[in-house]
Enzyme design. Structure first.
Site, PDB file in Angstrom:
ATOM      1  N   ILE A  13       2.421  -5.275   3.306  1.00  0.00           N
ATOM      2  CA  ILE A  13       2.564  -4.005   4.030  1.00  0.00           C
ATOM      3  C   ILE A  13       3.962  -3.416   3.825  1.00  0.00           C
ATOM      4  O   ILE A  13       4.123  -2.210   3.635  1.00  0.00           O
ATOM      5  CB  ILE A  13       2.258  -4.229   5.534  1.00  0.00           C
ATOM      6  CG1 ILE A  13       0.781  -4.641   5.709  1.00  0.00           C
ATOM      7  CG2 ILE A  13       2.552  -2.978   6.346  1.00  0.00           C
ATOM      8  CD1 ILE A  13       0.417  -5.168   7.091  1.00  0.00           C
ATOM      9  N   TYR A 148       1.189 -16.129  17.882  1.00  0.00           N
ATOM     10  CA  TYR A 148       1.166 -14.938  17.016  1.00  0.00           C
ATOM     11  C   TYR A 148       0.748 -13.707  17.819  1.00  0.00           C
ATOM     12  O   TYR A 148       1.458 -12.699  17.859  1.00  0.00           O
ATOM     13  CB  TYR A 148       0.219 -15.154  15.828  1.00  0.00           C
ATOM     14  CG  TYR A 148       0.207 -13.969  14.888  1.00  0.00           C
ATOM     15  CD1 TYR A 148       1.205 -13.805  13.940  1.00  0.00           C
ATOM     16  CD2 TYR A 148      -0.781 -12.986  14.977  1.00  0.00           C
ATOM     17  CE1 TYR A 148       1.223 -12.706  13.099  1.00  0.00           C
ATOM     18  CE2 TYR A 148      -0.773 -11.888  14.141  1.00  0.00           C
ATOM     19  CZ  TYR A 148       0.229 -11.748  13.197  1.00  0.00           C
ATOM     20  OH  TYR A 148       0.251 -10.652  12.374  1.00  0.00           O
ATOM     21  N   LYS A 152       3.008 -10.428  19.102  1.00  0.00           N
ATOM     22  CA  LYS A 152       2.665  -9.047  18.722  1.00  0.00           C
ATOM     23  C   LYS A 152       2.391  -8.196  19.964  1.00  0.00           C
ATOM     24  O   LYS A 152       2.641  -6.992  19.974  1.00  0.00           O
ATOM     25  CB  LYS A 152       1.471  -9.044  17.765  1.00  0.00           C
ATOM     26  CG  LYS A 152       1.766  -9.713  16.414  1.00  0.00           C
ATOM     27  CD  LYS A 152       2.935  -9.067  15.692  1.00  0.00           C
ATOM     28  CE  LYS A 152       3.106  -9.588  14.272  1.00  0.00           C
ATOM     29  NZ  LYS A 152       4.201  -8.933  13.548  1.00  0.00           N
ATOM     30  N   VAL A 181      -5.321  -7.157   6.470  1.00  0.00           N
ATOM     31  CA  VAL A 181      -4.873  -6.451   5.263  1.00  0.00           C
ATOM     32  C   VAL A 181      -4.681  -7.500   4.180  1.00  0.00           C
ATOM     33  O   VAL A 181      -4.089  -8.565   4.438  1.00  0.00           O
ATOM     34  CB  VAL A 181      -3.519  -5.724   5.508  1.00  0.00           C
ATOM     35  CG1 VAL A 181      -3.175  -4.826   4.323  1.00  0.00           C
ATOM     36  CG2 VAL A 181      -3.552  -4.914   6.802  1.00  0.00           C
ATOM     37  N   THR A 183      -2.806  -9.179   1.734  1.00  0.00           N
ATOM     38  CA  THR A 183      -1.388  -9.302   1.368  1.00  0.00           C
ATOM     39  C   THR A 183      -1.157 -10.786   1.061  1.00  0.00           C
ATOM     40  O   THR A 183      -2.120 -11.539   0.902  1.00  0.00           O
ATOM     41  CB  THR A 183      -0.494  -8.882   2.572  1.00  0.00           C
ATOM     42  OG1 THR A 183      -0.696  -9.843   3.632  1.00  0.00           O
ATOM     43  CG2 THR A 183      -0.822  -7.499   3.082  1.00  0.00           C
TER      44      THR A 183
END
Ligand SMILES: NC(=O)c1ccc[n+]([C@@H]2O[C@H](COP(=O)([O-])OP(=O)(O)OC[C@H]3O[C@@H](n4cnc5c(N)ncnc54)[C@H](OP(=O)(O)O)[C@@H]3O)[C@@H](O)[C@H]2O)c1
Length: 257
Positions: A13, A148, A152, A181, A183
């Site tokens: 990203i 995690y 966030k 996404v 990545t």
């Protein structure tokens, strides 16, 4: 000419932000740990788009790394107009499977670094009466999902609170909440992705285009895709017990699933 500083610019990203902002004519400060990769990226973006790209090697899980980036953001002689707090990672496994040192490193990168870099950037931006910050969170912020998701969720709450406190100052802040996404993220964490259906994957370049459009519109929270907007609408009305059962498994197992 404006300057954007991107943490975690060399992959995924962050690299998509770097491509898009360079194409739009912004000078860049590129931040990550791998100097060779940063230098190659800076050269490529300079050659392709004619912009200036500065390299700042920093490990945001360390005091020295955070200090170095905060100092760059606070440099009044070379102002940064847009900060993208993007650097981040996943840890494999669930709670008690992840070593405590790794949990704490995550909090340092996802929480402490974001707090200190946002503060350094916005203090200087407020003096100039303009500037923007995008803090990359995740849709995991809205579901029970270990350290995690909790880190966030902090990014979302912090960013929206700071945006409110700085309203009218000319400084915009926005939390960006991507879904899955493609990545280096999952591979680096050793997470299998076979159980994630194809329709859930987002394209990093489209995500970044939508995020920058949301920032320009003055949004403080960006969930850039209609699929995830709908999913997050469902999440709001789903009992948390049920939600935890689904979200604690997706993409968190070791190795291929
Ligand atoms: N991919 C997804 O599905 C997804 C979904 C929602 C949210 N996100 C969030 O999006 C952000 C970017 O993730 P990504 O998927 O693009 O990951 P990625 O492809 O693994 O890229 C991570 C970037 O961050 C840098 N980085 C990692 N640790 C760092 C540290 N300690 N100090 C400085 N730089 C560091 C890496 O470079 P070096 O290793 O050279 O430092 C790299 O440039 C993260 O905050 C992540 O939580 C990702």
């Amino acid at each position: 000419m404006t300057t954007a500083l991107i943490t975690g610019s060399t992959a995924g990203i962050g690299a998509a932000f770097a491509r898009r902002l360079a194409a739009d004519g912004h000078d860049l400060v590129l931040v990550a740990r791998d100097t060779k990769r940063l230098t190659d990226q800076a050269t490529e973006l300079h050659d392709r788009h004619g912009i200036e790209a500065e390299v700042l090697t920093a490990d945001l899980s360390t005091e020295a790394g955070i200090e170095a980036v905060a100092a760059r953001l606070g440099d009044r002689r070379s102002p940064v107009d847009l900060l993208i707090n993007n650097a981040g990672f996943g840890n494999k496994g669930r709670f008690l499977e992840v070593p405590m040192a790794d949990e704490l490193t995550m909090l340092k990168v996802h929480v402490e670094a974001v707090l200190r870099l946002t503060s350094a950037a916005t203090a200087a931006m407020r003096e100039r009466g303009r500037g923007g910050v995008v803090n990359v969170a995740s849709v995991a912020a809205f579901v029970p999902r270990g350290t995690y998701g909790a880190s966030k969720a902090w990014v979302v709450q912090f960013t929206q609170g700071a945006a409110r406190d700085l309203a009218g100052s000319g400084v915009r802040l926005m939390a960006l909440c991507p879904g899955f996404v493609r990545t280096e993220f999952h591979q680096r964490a050793g997470m299998g992705t076979d159980n994630i259906p194809n329709w859930m994957w987002l394209d990093a370049d489209k995500l970044v285009a939508a995020a920058l459009a949301d920032l320009a519109r003055g949004k403080t929270l960006s969930i850039p895709d209609p699929r995830y907007k709908a999913l997050m609408g469902l999440v709001k009305v789903t009992p948390r017990g049920l939600l935890g059962g689904v979200t604690s498994k997706t993409g968190r197992k070791y190795g291929p699933q």
